[in-house]
Write a protein that holds these residues in place. Structure first.
Motif, PDB file in Angstrom:
ATOM      1  N   UNK A 113       0.804  -1.218   0.000  1.00 18.44           N
ATOM      2  CA  UNK A 113       0.000   0.000   0.000  1.00 18.44           C
ATOM      3  C   UNK A 113       0.838   1.269   0.000  1.00 18.44           C
ATOM      4  N   UNK A 114       1.974   1.233   0.636  1.00 23.31           N
ATOM      5  CA  UNK A 114       2.767   2.463   0.740  1.00 23.31           C
ATOM      6  C   UNK A 114       3.789   2.594  -0.376  1.00 23.31           C
ATOM      7  N   UNK A 123       6.715   1.465  -0.100  1.00 28.92           N
ATOM      8  CA  UNK A 123       8.064   1.427   0.506  1.00 28.92           C
ATOM      9  C   UNK A 123       8.369  -0.016   0.889  1.00 28.92           C
ATOM     10  N   UNK A 124       9.660  -0.304   1.115  1.00 28.11           N
ATOM     11  CA  UNK A 124       9.985  -1.594   1.712  1.00 28.11           C
ATOM     12  C   UNK A 124      10.494  -1.332   3.123  1.00 28.11           C
ATOM     13  N   UNK A 125      10.398  -2.340   3.960  1.00 31.95           N
ATOM     14  CA  UNK A 125      10.776  -2.126   5.347  1.00 31.95           C
ATOM     15  C   UNK A 125      12.243  -1.732   5.474  1.00 31.95           C
ATOM     16  N   UNK A 126      12.477  -0.681   6.230  1.00 29.74           N
ATOM     17  CA  UNK A 126      13.822  -0.156   6.384  1.00 29.74           C
ATOM     18  C   UNK A 126      14.065   1.067   5.529  1.00 29.74           C
ATOM     19  N   UNK A 127      13.088   1.418   4.655  1.00 25.99           N
ATOM     20  CA  UNK A 127      13.291   2.567   3.776  1.00 25.99           C
ATOM     21  C   UNK A 127      12.016   3.411   3.728  1.00 25.99           C
ATOM     22  N   UNK A 128      12.150   4.514   2.989  1.00 27.93           N
ATOM     23  CA  UNK A 128      10.950   5.311   2.708  1.00 27.93           C
ATOM     24  C   UNK A 128      10.563   5.090   1.257  1.00 27.93           C
ATOM     25  N   UNK A 129       9.320   5.422   0.932  1.00 27.23           N
ATOM     26  CA  UNK A 129       8.907   5.261  -0.470  1.00 27.23           C
ATOM     27  C   UNK A 129       9.469   6.412  -1.298  1.00 27.23           C
ATOM     28  N   UNK A 148       7.503   5.962   5.700  1.00 28.51           N
ATOM     29  CA  UNK A 148       8.701   5.204   6.073  1.00 28.51           C
ATOM     30  C   UNK A 148       8.237   3.987   6.842  1.00 28.51           C
ATOM     31  N   UNK A 149       8.775   2.816   6.452  1.00 29.88           N
ATOM     32  CA  UNK A 149       8.367   1.582   7.123  1.00 29.88           C
ATOM     33  C   UNK A 149       9.523   1.019   7.928  1.00 29.88           C
ATOM     34  N   UNK A 150       9.292   0.764   9.185  1.00 25.15           N
ATOM     35  CA  UNK A 150      10.350   0.219  10.043  1.00 25.15           C
ATOM     36  C   UNK A 150       9.759  -0.801  10.985  1.00 25.15           C
TER      37      UNK A 150
END
Lengths: 483, 587, 420
Positions: free
Chosen positions: B93-94, B96-102, B108-110
Motif C-alpha cells: 500500500x505504501x 516502501x519496503x521495510x527499512x526505507x521510505x517510499x 517510512x516503514x520500520x
C-alpha cells in the motif's frame, strides 16, 4: 577408448597441483594439463590494510620462502616511504641480504635433500615406499645429515636476523628494526654449536661435484629429459653478473639472444602480460613484445645460471664454468639440469654469507631511513624459485588500494605444462600399459622446477596490463588493454 | 525531614540531550548532520559523542523517515496474530519496503520490538500514535486516509484497557477509585520511618520484575547525606508482552504521582522524573494533564499538600527506543543524556544514582502499589494474597487466549486458574515474565504464582508478562524471536552479552536448519550459563534463560530438530550452500 | 586492615582497596583485559576477571575489599568461564596476530597465552569491519577492538572533549573517532592513545613493529608463578611402538610443515618411531593403512579440502589441527568478509575493460570449487587437539605429538606457546 589419467596430488612439492593427461582411443596423448587448484586471494584482501603491516602479512603466502615475500614486499614498501634500494643504509641492506642468502641456502637445501633427492638417488622406477626423505635417511645417512644441517644453517641465519625461523620479521619501511650481535655472528663462524660457514661452503662444493658425477653417469637421460626451447628470465647486477637481491631484469631466448635488455625493475609493467585459462587458477605471464606463444620464460636457478655473464663469487663461478663446459652449449634448456644449477647457487649463497658474516656493517646502528612518500612501490627480487614481483599502491592515508603479485612459479607455469606434455608424449603416449614409474616421471619433471604452488595462486588483483584470454582449447578469444 | 536547599538545583545541560533530539526527530523526521554540530556546541561535547547517542536509540534516525513514520511491531505475539500479512500489505500500500521510505518520501516503514499493545496485536505506531488490531482492510483504509493528508493523530486508535479480572468481592487494589491527595493528607502525621515500616509490613517488592524489597531501597536512600535526591519512575515497560504499566498510566496516573510524592517525602527528595518509553508518546498528554492537576491542587510544587518545607516536582523524560534502558542504571545514563549503557555495581543508585546523587528508581506498578498500601494500610493489604506473598499483582496476558488483557490476581493463584480465566486455547508453552523470564510447559499448570522464592518451592514469580502459546506454535520460532530481540537490544558494552547473543543466534540457526547435534545443545546450555554468570546487567544475564530452560522442558521437541546422521565425528556441512557463489561462474 | 579469604586462604588487606590489586599484591593471578588501576570507577566491560564473591558470580575489579569478604578464584568452573570469555573476545573480532603491529605487546594475546588458549570453542564470527584511515594520525583497526572502553574514557583533548565514543549498539557497536578532535591531539597524546589500547586497534600511521621476536613484552615469561600449560592432556602412557602419521596441508602456506622439519637432526631419531603414510613429504597419494595420528595444516577453502579432511577423519584415530589456519582459519580468512564474487571478478573480469561476455573465470571439471568463505577444520569434523602458532615452533609440535602418541609429559613452555 579415450581416457583421462589423473595424478593427484602432485607430491613432494609445496602446495597443491594436479596433472591430467587425456588419451585418445589409441592411447595417444591428446592433451595434458598441470592444474593449479589453490586460490586464496591475497591481492584482493590485502587491499584496505595499512602498508606498514604488509611485509609481515604477505610473507604468509608461503612457508618455504616467506623471506622472499617479506623482502620483496619490503622493497616495494620502501619505495612507498621514498626509499629506493640504493638509499638503504649499509647495515639494513646487508642484513637483508644476509637473510636472503640464508633463505635461498635453506630453501634449495630443502628442495634438493628433502624433496628431490629420492628421485635422483633411487631412480624413476623406484617403488612408492622409497620415494621420500625417510628412505634417503635410511639408505644414505651421511647425505641426509648434510642436507638437514645445511637447511638448519640457513634457518638459523634467518632466525638470528629475523627472530624466528619461519615468518620472522626483519624489514620495516625504510630499513630494518634490529641488528645482529657478535655472539650470534660467532655462532656461525666458530663451529661450536653447528658446523661453521666454511664447512657449509665445503659441503656445497661437494654437492656440486656430486651432481657433476651424477650427470656424467646418466648423461643421455638427463640431457634429453624434458628438453624444450623457452625464454629465460632473471636478475643481473650492473655488470651482468648473477644477482639475487636487487638488480636489473634480463631475459634471453632459448639460443641466448637478449629479449629483455637489463631493464629497471620499476618498469616491469611495460613488458609483461598475463593470460587466463579456464582450467587453472594460475595465470600465464609472457613478454608482450614476443607474444603469448613464445614469450613465456623459465625462471629459477636454471634460468639465472643461463642468463648471467658470470657469478661474482669465485668457487661458484668456477662451478658455473664447469657446468657450461659439461654441456658445451651457451644456454641449457634441459629441465633436470635445474638441480645442478640449484646447487651452484647454494655454493654461491654460502660464499656470500661468509663475506657478510665477516662484515662489521652488520652490527651498525643506522637502521631506518626516510624519504619523500610515494603512492606506488615495486619490489622485485630473485626468490629461490625465480623472479618474484610485488607491486603495491596506496592512497595518501596509507591504505593499500591495489596489489599485484607475480610469483616466481607463475612464470614457470607454461614451462611446467610443457614439461608435463613432453613426458606425456615421450613416455606415456601410445604405450599400452601405463606404469607407476611413468607417472612418476611426470612429477619428476614438475619437481625439477621446485614449484611453490601456494604462492603462485595469487593471480588476482587489478593489473595494469594487457590481458589475453584463451578458451579451453587455447584459442585466443580476445584481448584487452588497460593502463 | 527533608531538604533545605536555598538554591534551586539545575540539571546539567546534557540531560536535555534526548529532548532536543526528539524535537529534531519529530519536526524534521530525522536528525540532520548540521543538527549534530549544533548540539555538540550547545552541550559542549564532541560531535562523535552526539552521534554516539543518536546511533544508540532506535527512534533517532539519520536519514529521512517519511512524513508518516510507521513502526510495525514484530514481537512474537504479533507474529502469531498475522504480522506477516500486515507487513506485506503495508509494503504494497505504501510503496516502501521495510527499512526505507517510499519514493515520494511520504511513508517510512520500520520494524520495532514490542510496543506494549500485546492485547491488540497486530499493532503499529504511526508518528508515535497507536494503530491496533490491524488487518489487511484496516491497513488499506489507514494508508488511504494518510495519503489524503489526514494526520496520524486524528485517525489513531484509543487502545482499550482490557481489565478482564480483579479479585472478586471488590478486592482490587489498583483499580479502586483514587482521589488525588488522599494519601498526601496522611503524610502530615506520618514520618519517613513510619512509611518505611508500613511498606516493610506489606512486603511490597519491586514490580519491574527484580522484586527487591521496596522499603529497603527507600530506606537506603533516606539515610544518604548527599543532596539533592531524586525519585525516578521506570516507565520504560519494554519487556515484550508487558502492558500493565500502560494501563496504569492511562487510568491510574494519579496513584502513580501520589506514590512518587510519598517516596520523595520519605527519602527527602525534591525532584521526580518519569522516564517514559518512546513507544508511549501517546500517553504523555495524559500524564502531563495529571501532573498539571496536581499542581493546580497544590499537591505538587512548593509545600506540597500544605506540608511546610516539602517541595516536590515531577517532569517527564521520554525514552527513545531501547529495551536496556529499562535497566536501572542504563535508565540513569539515559536520563543524563547519554547512551543507555548500564553501570557497574561500583555504587548503587540509592547512593550514587542520577548525576551521582541518591536516587530511588521504581516501577510504575510499585509506586501505584505504594500509594494504595499507604492509603488502605498495610494490615488491610496483608489480607490479600497468601502468607509469605501478600497482596495482588497485575499480569498482562496475551497470545493464544480469548481474553487477552490485564488480570489483577491475588498472589497464590495457580497457572491453571489464570489459564481458565483468560480462556486459553489449548495452551502448551507459556512464557512468564517475558523473554528474560522463564518458560513453562502445560505440565506445570498446578504451580502457583507468588513471590516466594525458596529452593525446592515450586512457585513462579511473574514480573507481569504472560504469553500463551498453543500446541501448534513452533517453539524454536518463539525462541529465535527472543534471541533476535536480545541481539537487537543488547547495549554492547560487555563482551558476554554483545558477542554471546550473536553466537547463540548462530547456534539457533544450525538448530533451525537441522544441522545441530547433541553437542550443540550442550554448548548452548553451557554458553548461556556463562552469559548468565558474567554479564554486566540483567539483559545479558537473562538472555539465554528461556533457551536453556526450554531445552530441558521440551527436550523431545529439540531432539526432533537434531541431525539424525551425526556420527560424533563429522559435522553436517552444507556443501551446496558453500559452493553456491562459485557455481555462478559455471559456463 | 581487614580479613578476607581467597580460595580458602586468609589475607590481610587495606579496607576499600580494589580486590584486583589485593590479589596482585598476594601473587594471585586473576586475568583481565579492561582493568586499569588508575581508572575509577573500573570499566568492567570485559568481564574476564569473574570470580565468586561471597558465593555469587561477580567481577573482581568492581569489588572493594571489606571485612569477611570471601572470594573464590580458582575453581574449575571459574577458570573455564574466564577462559571462555577470552575465547569469545577472540572469536568476536578478526584477530590475526601474525599480521598485527601490536603482536607481542598485546593484552588480549597475553591473556590467551596465560590461559593456554590454543583454540576457541566458539566459531569465529568474521564480521565485516573497516579500517578507518580518516583521522590525522590515528588509524583505527575495528577488527581488533575489544571494546574495553579505555580510549573512550581516557583520550581527551586539552579542552576536555572526547575523541572516541561508542556508536550503534549491541553487536554493531564500534568505536567512532571524532576527526576534528583527534586533529587537536598533540603528538604525545596520539602516541599515548596507541599505547593505552590493549590490542592493535589504535595504530599510528606508518608506525611499524617496534621490537623483534623474543624482545616483546609478552614473548618470553609468564606473569604467573606456576605457569602450567594444560592444553594437551596426554592420552595415557602406552608402550613405545612405531606409530603411523599422516599429514596434509589444506589451504595452508606449508609453513607448519616446514616447522615440523625444523627438528632438523631429530628427524633421524623420529623416523625410528614413526612412519609417514599419506603426506606431501612422501609419494603416498592415498591412505594405505589406518593411521594413529593425522596432522592437518590449513583450513578449508575449496570443496576438495573438505573431502580430504573428511578422509583424514575417517582414516586417523586422532586429528591435530596444526597452526592458526587449521585451528580457526588463520590468515586466509581475511577474505571471509569479502564476497567470493568480488574476489573472482577482481581477478579475472575487472583487470580488463568491458565485454564481460568474453571474460572467463577459471571453472573446470578438474578444478575444485571454491567455497564461499574459509572454514576452520572443526567446522567440518571433530578435531581432537589444537596447536596454535603461525607457524608453531618445532618444539611445541613434537612435544605435543609425543604427548599424544606415547603419553610422554613434556610441559610446553610459555615462550613456546605463541600465536605468531
Amino acid at each position: 577408448m579415450s581416457r583421462k589419467i589423473i595424478i593427484d596430488p602432485v607430491t613432494r612439492v609445496e602446495g597443491h597441483g594436479r596433472v591430467t593427461i587425456h588419451l585418445d582411443e589409441e592411447g595417444k596423448v591428446k592433451d595434458s594439463f598441470f592444474h593449479i587448484v589453490e586460490f586464496r586471494g591475497f591481492e584482493r584482501f590485502v587491499q584496505g590494510h595499512p602498508y606498514w603491516e604488509t611485509p609481515v602479512l604477505v610473507q604468509r603466502l608461503c612457508g618455504i620462502c616467506p623471506v622472499s615475500h617479506h623482502l620483496a614486499a619490503a622493497k616495494a614498501i620502501d619505495q612507498i616511504v621514498g626509499i629506493d634500494p640504493k638509499d638503504l643504509s649499509p647495515t639494513a641492506s646487508k642484513l637483508r641480504r644476509l637473510m636472503h642468502y640464508g633463505q635461498i641456502f635453506q630453501s634449495h637445501a630443502l628442495h634438493f635433500f628433502y624433496l628431490a633427492s629420492p628421485d635422483l638417488l633411487f631412480g624413476v622406477d623406484a617403488p612408492v615406499e622409497k620415494r621420500n626423505i625417510v628412505a634417503v635417511a635410511v639408505e644414505n645417512r651421511e647425505l641426509a645429515i648434510k642436507g638437514i644441517t645445511m637447511r638448519k644453517f640457513g634457518q638459523e641465519i634467518i632466525k638470528a636476523v629475523a627472530g624466528k625461523k619461519i615468518h620472522g620479521i626483519l624489514a620495516v619501511p625504510g630499513g630494518v628494526h634490529k641488528t645482529i650481535t657478535k655472539e650470534e655472528i660467532d655462532y656461525f663462524l666458530d663451529g661450536k654449536n653447528i658446523e661453521n660457514i666454511d664447512t657449509m661452503i665445503a659441503w656445497s662444493q661437494a654437492m656440486v661435484n656430486f651432481m657433476k658425477e651424477y650427470h656424467e653417469k646418466n648423461r643421455k637421460f638427463l640431457d634429453e629429459f624434458a628438453e624444450f626451447p623457452s625464454g629465460h628470465l632473471g636478475m643481473v647486477n650492473d655488470e651482468g653478473g648473477l644477482e639475487l637481491y636487487d638488480g636489473k631484469l634480463r631475459a634471453i631466448d632459448s639460443d641466448g639472444n637478449i629479449t629483455l635488455d637489463d631493464i629497471s625493475t620499476d618498469l616491469y609493467q611495460d613488458y609483461f602480460s598475463e593470460a587466463v585459462a579456464q582450467w587453472s587458477y594460475m595465470k600465464f605471464p609472457y613478454l608482450k613484445n614476443i607474444g603469448r606463444e613464445k614469450g613465456w620464460n623459465r625462471v629459477g636457478p636454471l634460468a639465472r645460471i643461463n642468463l648471467c655473464d658470470f657469478i661474482p663469487t669465485p668457487l661458484a663461478e668456477k662451478a658455473r664454468q664447469e657446468y657450461f663446459g659439461f654441456t658445451g652449449k651457451k644456454v641449457n634448456n634441459s629441465t633436470l639440469f635445474s638441480h645442478w644449477a640449484r646447487l651452484i647457487e647454494v655454493l654461491h649463497c654460502a660464499e656470500e654469507m661468509k663475506s657478510l658474516l665477516n662484515d662489521p656493517d652488520l652490527m651498525g646502528d643506522d637502521l631506518v631511513r626516510k624519504g619523500v612518500g610515494r603512492l606506488k612501490g615495486i619490489g622485485i627480487i630473485e626468490a629461490p624459485r625465480g623472479t618474484l614481483t610485488h607491486h603495491y599502491e596506496v592512497d595518501e592515508k596509507g591504505m593499500i588500494t591495489r596489489c599485484n603479485l607475480i610469483v616466481s612459479t607463475t612464470h614457470n607455469n607454461d614451462a611446467m605444462n610443457t614439461a608435463v606434455r613432453w613426458v606425456a608424449d615421450n613416455v606415456i603416449s601410445s604405450k599400452g600399459t601405463i606404469t607407476d614409474g611413468m607417472l612418476n616421471q611426470v612429477e619428476i619433471a614438475i619437481r625439477a622446477y621446485d614449484p611453490c604452488l601456494s604462492c603462485a595462486t595469487q593471480a588476482i588483483g587489478k593489473m595494469p596490463l594487457k590481458a589475453e584470454l584463451y578458451n579451453y582449447k587455447g584459442e585466443l578469444i580476445d584481448e584487452r588493454c588497460k593502463d | 525531614m527533608t531538604n533545605g536547599i536555598e538554591k534551586k538545583f539545575k540539571e546539567p545541560d546534557q540531560t536535555q540531550m534526548l529532548n532536543r533530539l526528539w524535537e529534531l526527530q519529530k519536526s524534521n523526521g530525522y536528525i540532520h548532520d548540521d543538527n549534530i554540530k549544533e548540539l555538540a556546541n550547545a552541550f559542549n561535547v564532541s560531535e562523535v559523542e552526539v552521534e554516539g547517542v543518536i546511533s544508540f536509540y532506535h527512534f533517532f534516525q539519520r536519514n529521512p523517515t517519511g512524513k508518516y513514520t510507521i513502526y510495525l511491531n514484530n514481537s512474537i505475539i504479533a507474529d502469531i496474530k498475522g504480522f506477516e500479512r500486515i507487513k506485506e500489505t503495508l509494503e504494497r500500500e505504501t510503496g516502501a519496503t521495510f527499512g526505507t521510505i517510499d519514493r515520494t518520501g511520504t511513508f517510512g516503514l520500520f520494524l520495532t520490538p514490542c510496543i506494549g499493545l500485546s492485547d491488540h496485536e497486530p499493532s503499529a505506531l504511526i508518528n508515535f500514535y497507536p494503530f491496533i488490531n490491524l488487518n489487511t482492510s484496516k491497513v488499506k483504509d489507514i494508508i488511504a486516509k494518510l495519503k489524503n493528508g489526514a494526520s496520524a493523530e486524528s485517525i489513531c486508535d484509543a487502545p482499550a484497557d482490557n481489565i478482564r479480572y480483579t479479585p472478586p468481592g471488590n478486592k482490587t487494589v489498583f483499580f479502586k477509585k483514587f482521589t488525588p491527595g488522599s494519601v498526601i493528607s496522611k503524610l502530615v502525621q506520618a514520618t519517613p520511618l513510619g512509611i518505611i515500616e508500613e511498606l516493610k509490613k506489606s512486603e511490597l517488592a519491586g514490580r519491574g520484575g527484580a522484586y527487591f524489597p521496596t522499603w529497603k531501597k527507600w530506606n537506603s536512600a533516606m539515610v544518604q547525606p548527599a543532596l539533592p535526591k531524586f525519585v525516578v519512575c521506570n516507565a520504560d515497560e519494554g519487556e515484550p508482552g508487558t502492558f500493565k504499566d500502560r494501563v496504569l498510566m492511562n487510568r491510574e496516573a494519579n496513584s502513580l504521582i501520589e506514590g512518587m510524592i510519598i517516596c520523595g517525602y520519605t527519602i527527602g527528595a525534591e525532584y521526580g522524573i518519569i522516564y517514559l518509553r518512546g513507544e508511549y508518546w501517546w500517553l504523555k498528554n495524559k500524564l502531563d494533564e495529571a501532573i498539571k492537576e496536581y499542581h493546580s491542587k497544590g499537591l505538587l510544587g512548593e509545600d506540597c499538600g500544605n506540608i511546610k518545607g516539602f517541595s516536590f516536582d515531577i517532569r517527564i523524560q521520554m525514552g527513545a527506543g531501547s529495551y536496556v534502558c529499562g535497566e536501572e542504571t542504563a535508565l540513569l545514563e539515559s536520563l543524563e543524556g547519554k547512551r543507555g549503557e548500564p553501570r557497574t555495581k561500583w555504587f548503587f543508585p540509592v547512593e550514587k544514582g542520577y548525576l551521582q546523587l541518591p536516587t530511588v528508581i521504581n516501577n510504575v506498578e510499585t509506586f501505584c502499589a505504594a500509594a494504595k498500601i499507604i492509603e488502605m494500610g498495610a494490615e488491610e493489604y496483608l489480607k490479600l494474597g497468601i502468607p509469605g506473598s501478600p497482596g495482588t499483582k497485575l499480569i498482562s496476558v496475551s497470545g493464544d487466549c480469548q481474553l487477552p488483557g490485564i488480570y489483577e490476581i491475588e498472589w497464590g493463584m495457580t497457572i491453571e486458574e489464570l489459564l481458565g480465566l483468560c480462556k486459553a486455547d489449548d495452551p502448551y508453552y507459556i512464557q512468564v515474565s517475558g523473554p528474560s523470564g522463564e518458560c513453562i510447559s502445560i505440565n506445570e499448570k498446578s504451580r502457583r504464582m507468588s513471590m516466594i522464592d525458596l529452593p525446592g518451592q515450586k512457585d513462579i514469580r511473574c514480573g507481569g508478562s504472560f504469553m500463551i502459546f498453543n500446541k501448534h506454535r513452533d517453539i524454536l520460532k518463539i525462541l529465535v524471536n527472543f534471541s533476535e530481540f536480545f541481539k537487537h537490544e543488547s547495549c554492547g558494552i560487555c563482551t558476554p552479552c554483545r558477542a554471546g547473543n550473536f553466537i547463540i543466534q548462530r547456534k539457533l540457526d544450525r538448530l533451525n536448519n537441522g544441522f545441530a547435534n547433541e553437542t550443540d545443545l550442550d554448548e548452548i546450555k553451557s554458553w548461556g550459563t556463562i552469559m548468565k554468570n558474567t554479564s554486566r546487567c540483567g539483559l545479558g544475564k537473562t538472555a539465554a534463560n528461556s533457551l536453556i530452560i526450554a531445552m530441558d522442558k521440551f527436550h523431545d521437541y529439540f531432539k526432533t530438530k537434531l541431525d539424525k546422521n551425526y556420527d560424533g565425528l563429522n559435522l553436517k556441512f552444507d556443501m551446496d550452500a558453500a559452493t553456491k557463489d562459485y557455481e555462478e561462474y559455471k559456463i | 586492615m581487614v580479613n578476607i579469604t581467597i580460595d580458602g586462604k586468609n589475607f590481610l588487606a587495606e579496607e576499600g582497596k580494589n580486590l584486583m590489586q589485593v590479589a596482585k599484591e598476594n601473587d594471585i593471578f586473576i586475568p583481565s583485559l579492561c582493568y586499569y588501576e588508575h581508572i575509577e570507577p573500573p570499566l568492567g566491560t570485559c568481564r574476564v576477571c569473574i570470580c565468586k564473591i561471597n558465593g555469587r558470580f561477580g567481577p573482581a575489579c568492581t569489588e572493594k575489599v571489606k571485612e569477611g569478604l570471601t572470594v573464590e578464584v580458582n575453581n574449575p568452573e571459574l577458570k573455564d568461564t574466564r577462559k571462555a570469555l577470552v575465547e569469545m573476545t577472540f572469536a568476536e573480532g578478526n584477530h590475526l596476530c601474525p599480521a598485527c603491529v601490536k603482536s607481542g605487546n598485546c593484552d588480549l594475546q597475553h591473556m590467551g597465552y596465560e590461559l593456554g588458549i590454543s583454540s576457541t570453542r566458539f566459531q569465529h564470527l568474521f564480521k565485516d569491519r573497516t579500517i578507518d584511515y580518516k583521522a590525522n594520525r590515528i588509524v583505527m583497526e575495528h577488527n581488533r577492538c575489544i571494546k574495553c572502553l579505555r580510549c573512550v574514557v581516557e583520550v581527551v583533548t586539552d579542552d576536555g572533549k572526547k575523541v572516541f565514543t561508542y556508536q550503534n549498539r549491541g553487536f554493531e557497536t564500534y568505536v567512532g573517532v571524532d576527526y576534528e578532535q583527534e586533529a587537536k591531539l598533540t603528538e604525545e597524546q596520539a602516541v599515548n592513545a596507541m599505547k593505552i589500547c590493549p590490542t592493535g586497534a589504535i595504530m599510528l600511521r606508518g608506525v611499524s613493529i617496534p621490537e623483534p621476536f623474543g624482545h616483546r613484552k609478552f614473548d618470553m615469561e609468564s606473569v604467573q608463578k606456576n605457569y602450567n600449560d594444560e592444553t594437551i592432556k596426554p592420552n595415557g602412557p602406552t608402550a613405545i611402538t612405531k606409530k603411523r602419521i599422516a599429514t596434509i596441508s589444506l589451504a595452508g602456506c606449508f609453513g607448519c610443515h616446514m616447522s615440523m622439519l625444523d627438528i632438523d637432526l631429530g628427524l633421524l631419531d623420529l623416523i625410528e618411531l614413526v612412519s609417514f603414510d599419506k603426506s606431501p613429504l612422501t609419494d603416498k597419494k592415498n591412505f594405505t593403512e589406518r593411521c594413529d595420528l593425522g596432522i592437518i595444516e590449513g583450513g578449508c577453502c575449496n570443496d576438495e579440502n573438505v573431502e580430504t579432511l573428511k578422509k583424514f577423519r575417517e582414516n586417523c584415530d586422532v586429528l591435530i589441527a596444526l597452526g592458526e589456519c587449521s585451528v580457526w582459519g588463520g590468515l586466509p580468512t581475511l577474505r571471509n568478509s569479502i564476497p567470493l564474487s568480488e574476489c573472482l571478478d577482481e581477478a579475472y573480469l575487472n583487470c580488463v575493460t568491458n565485454e564481460p561476455a568474453n571474460n572467463i573465470v577459471p571453472y573446470h571439471e578438474d578444478l575444485p570449487k571454491i567455497l564461499d568463505r574459509v572454514y576452520a577444520c572443526n567446522e567440518i569434523v571433530k578435531i581432537d587437539y589444537y596447536i596454535p602458532g603461525c607457524p608453531p615452533d618445532a618444539g611445541i609440535i613434537w612435544k605435543s605429538v609425543k604427548n599424544i602418541l606415547w603419553g610422554e609429559k613434556n610441559p610446553i613452555l610459555y615462550s613456546e606457546f605463541k600465536y605468531d
